[in-house]
Enzyme design. Structure first.
Site: not given
Ligand SMILES: *Cc1c(COP(=O)(O)O)cnc(C)c1O
Length: 494
Positions: A110
């Site tokens: 993120k």
């Molecule tokens: C948010 C997240 C995901 C999923 O990503 P999306 O964009 O919501 O599909 C997968 N792994 C981790 C560690 C995340 O924080």
């Protein structure tokens, strides 16, 4: 460039302005009116110079901001990453590479976008903002919350408020949020799961009375969730950069197709890969990897999205999602941008919890996507096997992608180069990673971290070690039907 709503009933606006609004007035998501073309020669040159250069050029293709400003923006955004490459690629042999997206301040992918979004929002406030300041409301399945708090903390003219599912996040994830410092931040647990939190936040966005109260408090609502176009665009860059690094390393020739395997929840990360492909990046298949909450697997394989199913809490909590918001942006593409069709499907989802797409649309999707899932036992086995055979330590989300990749390869039977997208540090999920490796249960997350470090010879990231000492300052919890009340309390206290 301008963006338009997937539901076709909001006016087109510049992409930078859409960063302020988050979601369109008609409840749809903002999408580019056309995809810009990737300049592959420029990409190769940029990627020699480093990741911020690539990111700046991609941002410039969507946002009307001058290059010098973008170049310093991306340099600052990625300055706190803990490796010089920012997005390292690890070669596991046999054509498999891991793209590590978790080297930012909160140890999950993120940060790739949430270190950029607040900076875009400041520019957008200067250019399009009125007198009100932004109140960024965010629902998190675990990692977005901390990354948004960290990205927006003490950013002038913004405040950020995060809802996370009580009992739905890992202990380290929870502590990262409840210990967050900063004058403009708030955190609240929701008595429900992620879908409850995400639906509740979306309803606040659509609630006219609530918006009016927020205006009277001198704010307007904005979003740091992946529905915000300002999160999607920065994520395109790492697909492009990694491709260029594989070319530079002689692993592939420019133009060769590469598969990307993406651990998926809200469909934001993988959608950015699809956007990169639409821009011209030679992406062969995007492999959508899910955990037991396999609503997307069924969608791709059967053409039916059905959220009416049991919700599972898994060891990859950031993917414990049944309503994947960003899929709406893909639906918009596959029905040839027919907004009436998108409205029909999204209406059915809201009313009945399900919708079907025609067989022709499903077949078109199958050209670009492959989908599968794995339950926790396979996830744990992938962590253990990959560590034993390759000495490579993965977090459970990445392990879902690895397990699905192995199944995909066995089924497809070719060894085309593949990039497994790694989305979090294993140190965010230490009790589960430790159990996967050794079979032992250690309930205390810090004790598990210490053992993991000793056993694998990897260092505990400073951001994890310090959590033990920091005071927990955000203890509020709310019922799932009163998210608005929690926000008003926060505003009254800040
Ligand atoms: C948010 C997240 C995901 C999923 O990503 P999306 O964009 O919501 O599909 C997968 N792994 C981790 C560690 C995340 O924080």
């Amino acid at each position: 460039m301008n963006v338009t709503s997937t539901r076709g009933e909001a006016k087109q606006i510049p992409a930078l302005q859409a960063v302020l609004e988050g979601i369109a007035d008609d409840g749809g998501l903002f999408v580019p009116t056309a995809f810009p073309r990737l300049d592959t020669d420029a990409l190769r040159r940029d990627s020699e110079k480093g990741y911020p250069e690539v990111a700046a050029r991609i941002l410039a293709q969507f946002f009307e901001i001058d290059h010098a400003t973008l170049r310093s923006l991306t340099a600052e955004a990625y300055a706190a990453f803990d490796v010089p490459e920012i997005v390292p690629l690890r070669n596991l042999g046999g054509g498999a590479h891991v793209m590590e997206l978790f080297h930012g301040p909160t140890l999950a992918f993120k940060d790739m976008a949430l270190q950029v979004l607040p900076r875009l929002m400041s520019l957008a406030l200067e250019k399009y903002g009125g007198r009100e300041d932004a109140l960024v409301l965010t629902a998190t399945s675990g990692d977005t919350g901390k990354a948004a708090l960290e990205g927006f903390r003490d950013v002038p003219r913004t405040s950020v408020f995060v809802f996370y599912p009580l009992d739905g996040v890992a202990e380290m994830q929870r502590l990262q949020m409840t210990t967050q410092r900063g004058a403009n931040v708030g955190v609240c647990a929701v008595k429900g799961n992620f879908d409850d939190a995400q639906t509740g936040v979306k309803q606040l966005f659509m609630d006219k009375d609530f918006n009016a109260r927020i205006r009277r408090a001198g704010r307007f609502l904005s979003s740091a969730n992946s529905i915000n176009i300002g999160r999607l665009v920065p994520q395109i860059a790492y697909y492009c950069h990694s491709y260029a690094r594989l070319v530079a390393a002689g692993e592939i020739s420019c133009g060769d197709g590469v598969d990307f395997v993406v651990p998926t929840g809200n469909f934001g990360n993988i959608l950015a890969g699809h956007y990169a492909r639409e821009m011209g990046l030679p992406v062969r298949k995007l492999v959508c990897a899910s955990n037991s909450n396999n609503v997307l697997t069924d969608f791709f394989n059967r053409g039916e999205y059905d959220a009416r199913r049991e919700f599972f809490k898994t060891m990859s909590p950031s993917m414990d999602i049944l309503v994947s918001s960003n899929l709406e942006r893909l639906l918009y593409e596959i029905c040839d941008r027919d907004c009436a069709v998108v409205r029909k499907w999204m209406g059915a989802l809201a009313e009945k919890g399900c919708y079907d797409i025609p067989a022709a649309a499903r077949e078109r999707l199958a050209e670009g996507f492959y989908a599968d899932f794995c339950p926790d036992a396979e996830t744990a086995a992938a962590i253990r096997k990959t560590f034993e055979e390759k000495k490579y330590l993965m977090d459970p989300h990445t392990a879902v992608a690895m397990a699905v990749y192995e199944k995909y390869r066995a089924r497809v039977g070719d060894a085309a180069p593949a990039v497994i997208v790694s989305t979090a540090s294993p140190y965010k999920f230490t009790p589960d990673v430790w159990r996967a490796l050794t079979g032992e249960t250690v309930a205390d997350a810090f004790e598990a971290a210490a053992r993991l470090s000793a056993f694998t010879g990897t260092a505990i990231p400073p951001g994890i070690g310090e959590l033990r000492e920091l005071p927990e300052i955000h203890g509020a919890a709310t019922e799932k039907d009163d998210l608005g009340g929690a926000v008003m309390n926060f505003l009254a206290g800040s």
